[in-house]
Design a protein around this motif. Structure first.
Motif, PDB file in Angstrom:
ATOM      1  N   GLY B 144       0.742  -1.255  -0.153  1.00  0.00           N
ATOM      2  CA  GLY B 144      -0.062   0.064   0.009  1.00  0.00           C
ATOM      3  C   GLY B 144       0.990   1.184   0.001  1.00  0.00           C
ATOM      4  N   VAL B 145       2.138   1.153  -0.382  1.00  0.00           N
ATOM      5  CA  VAL B 145       2.744   2.520  -0.868  1.00  0.00           C
ATOM      6  C   VAL B 145       2.551   2.967  -2.328  1.00  0.00           C
ATOM      7  N   GLY B 162       4.004   5.501   9.302  1.00  0.00           N
ATOM      8  CA  GLY B 162       3.261   4.460   8.821  1.00  0.00           C
ATOM      9  C   GLY B 162       3.853   3.749   7.476  1.00  0.00           C
ATOM     10  N   MET B 163       4.405   4.556   6.574  1.00  0.00           N
ATOM     11  CA  MET B 163       5.149   4.327   5.468  1.00  0.00           C
ATOM     12  C   MET B 163       6.054   3.432   5.613  1.00  0.00           C
ATOM     13  N   ARG B 166       5.050   0.033   6.715  1.00  0.00           N
ATOM     14  CA  ARG B 166       4.780  -0.730   5.481  1.00  0.00           C
ATOM     15  C   ARG B 166       6.204  -1.332   4.725  1.00  0.00           C
ATOM     16  N   ASP B 190       0.453   6.163  15.387  1.00  0.00           N
ATOM     17  CA  ASP B 190      -0.757   6.817  16.022  1.00  0.00           C
ATOM     18  C   ASP B 190      -1.787   5.979  15.751  1.00  0.00           C
ATOM     19  N   VAL B 191      -2.745   5.902  16.519  1.00  0.00           N
ATOM     20  CA  VAL B 191      -4.179   5.057  16.429  1.00  0.00           C
ATOM     21  C   VAL B 191      -4.494   4.816  15.037  1.00  0.00           C
ATOM     22  N   THR B 192      -4.905   5.909  14.457  1.00  0.00           N
ATOM     23  CA  THR B 192      -5.335   5.628  12.965  1.00  0.00           C
ATOM     24  C   THR B 192      -4.573   5.112  11.934  1.00  0.00           C
ATOM     25  N   THR B 193      -3.047   5.159  12.182  1.00  0.00           N
ATOM     26  CA  THR B 193      -2.105   4.641  11.386  1.00  0.00           C
ATOM     27  C   THR B 193      -1.936   3.242  11.762  1.00  0.00           C
ATOM     28  N   GLN B 194      -2.087   2.950  12.962  1.00  0.00           N
ATOM     29  CA  GLN B 194      -2.055   1.600  13.329  1.00  0.00           C
ATOM     30  C   GLN B 194      -3.352   0.732  12.815  1.00  0.00           C
ATOM     31  N   ALA B 195      -4.314   1.282  12.730  1.00  0.00           N
ATOM     32  CA  ALA B 195      -5.467   0.503  12.121  1.00  0.00           C
ATOM     33  C   ALA B 195      -5.116   0.144  10.909  1.00  0.00           C
ATOM     34  N   GLN B 196      -4.358   1.256   9.873  1.00  0.00           N
ATOM     35  CA  GLN B 196      -4.089   0.722   8.727  1.00  0.00           C
ATOM     36  C   GLN B 196      -3.139  -0.287   8.483  1.00  0.00           C
ATOM     37  N   ASP B 199      -4.720  -3.550   9.459  1.00  0.00           N
ATOM     38  CA  ASP B 199      -5.516  -3.968   8.178  1.00  0.00           C
ATOM     39  C   ASP B 199      -4.686  -4.690   7.119  1.00  0.00           C
ATOM     40  N   SER B 203      -4.679  -8.568   5.516  1.00  0.00           N
ATOM     41  CA  SER B 203      -4.671  -8.922   3.953  1.00  0.00           C
ATOM     42  C   SER B 203      -3.644  -9.593   3.583  1.00  0.00           C
TER      43      SER B 203
ATOM     44  N   GLU C  52      -3.468  12.789  17.679  1.00  0.00           N
ATOM     45  CA  GLU C  52      -2.400  11.869  17.367  1.00  0.00           C
ATOM     46  C   GLU C  52      -1.185  13.069  17.457  1.00  0.00           C
ATOM     47  N   ALA C 259     -10.769   3.389  15.447  1.00  0.00           N
ATOM     48  CA  ALA C 259      -9.571   2.846  15.119  1.00  0.00           C
ATOM     49  C   ALA C 259      -8.807   2.170  16.310  1.00  0.00           C
ATOM     50  N   ARG C 271     -15.018  -0.038  11.590  1.00  0.00           N
ATOM     51  CA  ARG C 271     -13.678   0.675  11.768  1.00  0.00           C
ATOM     52  C   ARG C 271     -13.460   1.507  10.466  1.00  0.00           C
ATOM     53  N   LEU C 273     -11.397   3.652   8.021  1.00  0.00           N
ATOM     54  CA  LEU C 273     -10.074   3.960   7.645  1.00  0.00           C
ATOM     55  C   LEU C 273      -9.807   5.265   7.090  1.00  0.00           C
ATOM     56  N   ALA C 348      -3.796   5.074  -1.549  1.00  0.00           N
ATOM     57  CA  ALA C 348      -2.667   4.038  -2.176  1.00  0.00           C
ATOM     58  C   ALA C 348      -3.266   3.020  -2.764  1.00  0.00           C
ATOM     59  N   PRO C 349      -3.189   2.467  -3.856  1.00  0.00           N
ATOM     60  CA  PRO C 349      -3.760   1.228  -4.408  1.00  0.00           C
ATOM     61  C   PRO C 349      -3.972   0.151  -3.289  1.00  0.00           C
ATOM     62  N   ARG C 353      -4.905  -8.937  -2.205  1.00  0.00           N
ATOM     63  CA  ARG C 353      -5.669  -9.601  -1.133  1.00  0.00           C
ATOM     64  C   ARG C 353      -5.134 -11.132  -1.751  1.00  0.00           C
TER      65      ARG C 353
END
Lengths: 348, 339, 357
Positions: B144-145, B162-163, B166, B190-196, B199, B203, C52, C259, C271, C273, C348-349, C353
């Motif tokens: 996802g970069v 976050g990047m 990744r 950060d928590v929103t980055t953690q969620a990403q 995820d 995947s 944050e 999150a 959630r 995103l 991002a793409p 999966r």
């Protein structure tokens, strides 16, 4: 994240800042050298004319040298003369100082460059082995570098001469100048005999010049080599603890490859700036070693200049040292900026 | 993706792992079985030995630490922690690591591309330059970069936290490992980055069938991300529990106390949180019997004598195919009220 | 930014009144770390500030206790503008304003015993020696560091114990307001609970007022009466804890809440995103959150006009719920069970999966 729009102007700003710094440093050095030399007792005009000259003659020489001008005017003349390479005439023997220094600078440069090479290569090899192998080897390296730092240069030079030189085992020549007396110096290109010897296709000259260089260069390299060894050992120990080294190992990279590619690389970067200063100190700090080895460099000129209160010589030397220091420092900073991606100007 | 191993064969199997630093044993017999595509969490507070387990499995313990006992098998083959060359071959290709702090986990003076390529070249030395480049770009895309071609030429300081994480995940999955060991992979984010990032890991498990061992102090995170959770205390796994029953049905008094100290959403405000009195014992001077006994509200005199038994709290249901065994290392595991 | 008076009439004058605080970093290409930030704290209240990294919460803490200067704005304690104070008057006010940091180790002199450390602030602020001993012993007992703990040195203490020393040092002065800057972030979970409980007990006992700065939403929900959500130096939402966590109106609040990892089976909302990467600084125009916003990223008004912090309509009145969003409440994180809107793909793409190879 990258900010391409700001990087160019930031780089320009940084460059301009560095340039200002260089100019300020040089100006300060010139003021200091000028003031200090004027402040010490002794009248150069009297030195030139001798103790028996009449006051009229003395006054004439003073006027001729500009010693009667106001100090600020003298300073301006001094700056102008330095910048135009007219470093005046020796007060004691009338020789053209620029010519004297130009004739002797290559010998000093050659000595300093080889000493620098010995110091850097020695330091990298010893520090890398010590921090990679650790244990007893690291301990020995630490003791040796501590001793190296604390040993007086001239003493090392004398011991080397007495043990290895012509008065000892005779393994290496010295103290006997830059070449064996029956050899002609190679055609002048750079003034460095080893380089010119190679350029002229005279391997005998090269090896003879290198043999003559060996002992003085080693004496000169010892202290900075020990300093760089300690610096590099400490840097490598720091880097080796960084999490990214564990990550590199987790890819399956062997310990040695990880050390070489990542630890050594990261440890070298912060040492580069110090290496620049080391080079400058080698060029300007070879006086004692030159004396011991009878090396025809600028160190000897300086010693004579000081003994004879020869303003023109000493002044030229002091300012030249300042220029060399600043140049080496700036060059080192520029190299760091080029090779360290965190400082590199982004072209994207 | 590598040939799918038979479902019966675990991706990683650890039996009785022991690790010592000098004379002090910091991991005291840890068992762990991870099947392909499974997500197993290892949780505990600082000093419980969870990160040491992660590094020991990789064979990357800090100086002074060594594996003193136990057997580790990766995809069916036994790991010999004395054979450095075999370990080098295994690391990155079968077992790989995502490390705690993305800010310090990348070499600051090498490009992102070269750091991913290093992992590829190590295990596929005959890969052409062009193939390596293409694969690096593909990996960055997969994690996802955006704009992978440009990003490969950049350096870590040009990446956000976050990047970077990744990119590190791209390094870790470059050679299709059987198991990914993630040691606090989101703690510094950060928590929103953690969620990403979570995820993304999810995947990758779906897409690659890689098994994940997630080592963290964050009970909320393991219980959401993992299928199974191992709770560590003083160098031992004190409870192994399926995630979906962790909050309602934890059996070990330590696990229960940890959960009660959490400010979970919905807990009435104004109600004081419980905490565990005292501090974990120093590993150099463990109390006799159960290590948790001196702090345990349920302790009885016999808890301080002998090793506590491993109690099966609930047998796996038929549907769970043997993955959901719930055990606790506590004499009174079945008496502690649950739910 | 409009001045905001959260139901001031109802509650009387606030103890701490911060108006339009601005602070920029970084010379000519400066950017605002605090961008017109206003807040009120009433006596006896615990106000949480969540956000944050880079949202400005630590800058706010340091600005409040005057460790850092601000470019603009006022900080009033009981109606007195702190910036106008000098010398002895400032020292007196300082005593009413205490701070507890994330890692107290740096501020604890390793050669002083716990008792000396707790006594030191009293001595500095001129409490007579004969009164000090009793106050110190009382405080130490309260934080559970009485007895032989009092004679230990900081290096012999655990993280939680050091944090309790730092709390004792702050509270022994009976401050009017205590700024708690991530006081539990460096601690283990079970110790966090202990420190939070201790703080709350002391609050009840001494009638303390807290400003609790944290990135930990669960802790903020548990510990605070009211919560401010900060994004890039601005307050994007203010509400009581109950209201904010039950029905966040700002998309960022909703994303932040959703999150946080939640134990399996207890997840109450789908959630959300966020798109792309966090920005280091706010954009020139429009809502600072627009580029990452699931609601407003493609809406003209969000890209061009920065929304003001205004009382939320449609919410039970009197709670002082305010939000800075053109489309408040449009993205209330969906409760689980209902069909959630598909999570917006990041710029991002999407991660593959299928197998990478």
């Amino acid at each position: 994240m990258s900010r391409p729009t700001s990087s160019t102007s930031a780089a320009l700003k940084r460059g301009a800042g560095a340039l200002l710094g260089v100019l300020a440093t040089l100006l300060l050095a010139s003021v200091v050298s000028f003031v200090v030399l004027r402040a010490v007792p002794g009248d150069p005009a009297r030195l030139i004319v001798g103790p028996l000259a009449t006051p009229d003659v003395l006054a004439g020489v003073r006027t001729q040298l500009g010693l009667d001008d106001p100090l600020w005017l003298q300073y301006l003349h001094y700056l102008r003369d330095f910048a135009t390479l007219q470093w005046g005439y020796s007060y004691s023997n009338g020789a053209d100082v620029t010519a004297v220094i130009a004739a002797r600078l290559p010998a000093t440069l050659e000595l300093a460059l080889w000493a620098f090479l010995f110091a850097v290569v020695g330091a990298v090899v010893v520090a890398t082995l010590a921090s990679y192998r650790g244990g007893a080897l690291a301990g020995v390296a630490k003791v040796v570098s501590l001793v190296g730092l604390g040993t007086p240069q001239f003493w090392v030079a004398l011991v080397l001469v007495l043990v290895l030189g012509s008065s000892g085992l005779g393994v290496l020549p010295g103290p006997s100048g830059r070449l064996t007396s029956f050899l002609e110096p190679p055609p002048h290109v750079t003034g460095l005999y080893t380089v010119d010897g190679l350029l002229a296709g005279q391997p005998i000259v090269f090896s003879d010049a290198l043999a003559h260089l060996a002992l003085p260069a080693i004496s000169l390299a010892l202290i900075p080599g020990a300093f760089l060894t300690r610096l590099l050992t400490a840097n490598q120990a720091d880097v080796a603890r960084a999490p990214f080294v564990t990550v590199v190992r987790s890819k399956g990279v062997s310990r040695w490859a990880a050390h070489r590619r990542h630890v050594l690389h990261n440890a070298l970067l912060p040492s580069l700036a110090s290496a620049g200063l080391v080079l400058a100190s080698l060029i300007t700090g070879s006086v004692l070693v030159e004396s011991v080895f009878n090396w025809p460099g600028i160190g000897q000129v300086l010693v004579q200049g000081v003994q004879r209160q020869d303003f023109a010589v000493v002044q030229a030397f002091v300012l030249l040292s300042a220029v060399l220091y600043v140049a080496a420092n700036t060059a080192a900073d520029a190299v760091v900026a080029l090779v360290d991606p965190r400082l590199r100007v982004s072209t994207r | 993706m590598s040939a799918a191993p038979s479902p019966a064969l675990p991706a990683l199997s650890v039996e009785g792992l022991r690790v010592a630093y000098g004379d002090v044993e910091v991991v005291r017999g840890v068992d762990l079985v991870v099947r392909p595509g499974e997500k197993v969490g290892v949780v505990g507070e600082s000093g419980c030995g969870k990160s040491t387990v992660a590094l020991a499995l990789m064979g990357l313990l800090a100086a002074g630490g060594s594996v003193t006992g136990g057997a580790v098998t990766v995809s069916g083959s036994r790991v010999d922690y004395h054979d450095e060359r075999a370990l080098d071959r295994m690391r990155g290709s079968q077992l790989s690591l995502v490390f705690q702090d993305p800010l310090t986990s990348l070499d600051p003076v090498k490009s992102i591309g070269s750091q991913i390529a290093e992992a590829l070249r190590r295990h596929s030395p005959r890969m052409s330059r062009a193939a390596v480049r293409a694969r690096c770009a593909e990996l960055l895309t997969a994690v996802g970069v955006p704009e992978p071609e440009r990003r490969l030429r950049q350096y870590p300081h040009e990446f956000s936290g976050g990047m970077r994480q990744r990119a590190l995940i791209a390094v870790a999955v470059a050679n299709d490992p059987a198991v990914l060991i993630a040691d606090e992979p989101t703690t510094a984010l950060d928590v929103t980055t953690q969620a990403q990032v979570v995820d993304l890991l999810d995947s990758l498990v779906d897409g690659l069938g890689v098994a994940v061992v997630l080592v963290t102090h964050d009970i909320g995170l393991v219980s959401e991300f993992c299928d199974r959770v191992l709770v560590m205390y003083a160098g031992r796994v004190v409870e192994e529990v399926p995630s979906d029953v962790l909050f309602g049905g934890a059996a070990h008094p330590y696990t229960r106390a940890l959960l009660e100290s959490l400010p979970v959403p919905g807990r009435p405000r104004g109600e004081d949180l419980a905490w565990i009195p005292g501090a974990p014992p120093p590993l150099s001077a463990l109390p006799p019997g159960c290590s948790f006994a001196p702090r345990c509200a349920w302790a009885q005199p016999e808890c301080s004598v002998g090793t506590p038994p491993r109690v099966v709290v609930s047998e796996p249901s038929v549907a769970a195919l043997g993955t959901a065994l719930h055990t606790a290392e506590c004499r009174r595991a079945l008496e502690v009220p649950r739910g | 930014m409009a001045e905001v008076e959260p139901s001031e009439a109802a509650a009387g004058a606030p103890l701490l009144r911060v108006r339009d605080l601005r602070r920029s970093y970084g010379g000519p290409r400066s950017y605002a770390v605090l961008d017109g930030l206003s807040l009120d704290v009433r006596r006896g209240e615990t106000v949480g500030v969540v956000g944050e990294s880079g949202c400005g919460k630590s800058t706010l803490a340091r600005a409040l206790v005057r460790l850092d200067p601000v470019d603009h704005g006022t900080v009033e304690l009981d109606g007195v503008d702190l910036a106008s104070l000098r010398g002895a008057a400032l020292r007196r006010e300082r005593r009413r304003f205490q701070m507890v940091f994330q890692d107290p180790f740096g501020s604890l002199d390793p050669r002083m015993t716990v008792r000396q450390l707790v006594e030191q602030p009293l001595a500095v602020h001129g409490t007579p020696p004969h009164l000090r001993a009793r106050l110190v012993e009382e405080m130490l007992d309260d934080v559970g560091l009485g007895g032989d703990f009092a004679d230990r040195l900081p290096p012999a203490l655990s993280g939680g114990q050091r944090q309790r020393v730092a709390i004792a040092r702050a509270l022994v002065l009976r401050p009017d307001i205590t700024v708690l800057d991530e006081p539990i972030s460096a601690l283990d979970v079970s110790v966090q609970a202990q420190v939070l409980t201790l703080l709350r007990r002391e609050q009840r006992r001494l009638g303390l007022t807290y400003l609790f700065i944290t990135h930990d939403l669960a802790a903020a929900e548990h510990f605070c009466d009211r919560v401010l959500v900060l994004y890039l130096g601005r307050v994007v939402e203010v509400a009581t804890s109950e209201e904010l966590f039950a029905s966040p109106l700002h998309p960022y609040s909703a994303a932040l809440l959703s999150a946080a990892p939640q134990p399996r089976g207890t997840r109450q909302r789908e959630r959300v995103l966020l798109r792309g990467e966090p920005l280091a600084r706010r954009p020139e125009a429009g809502c600072p959150f627009a580029s990452r916003c699931p609601v407003g990223h493609d809406r003209e008004v969000c890209r061009t006009t920065a929304p003001e912090l205004v009382p939320a309509s449609g919410v039970a009145a009197g709670g002082g719920h305010q939000v800075a969003c053109h489309f408040p409440g449009e993205l209330v994180a969906q409760p689980v069970g209902r069909t959630a809107a598909p999570t917006p793909a990041p710029d991002a793409p999407a991660p593959a999966r299928k197998g990478v190879r």
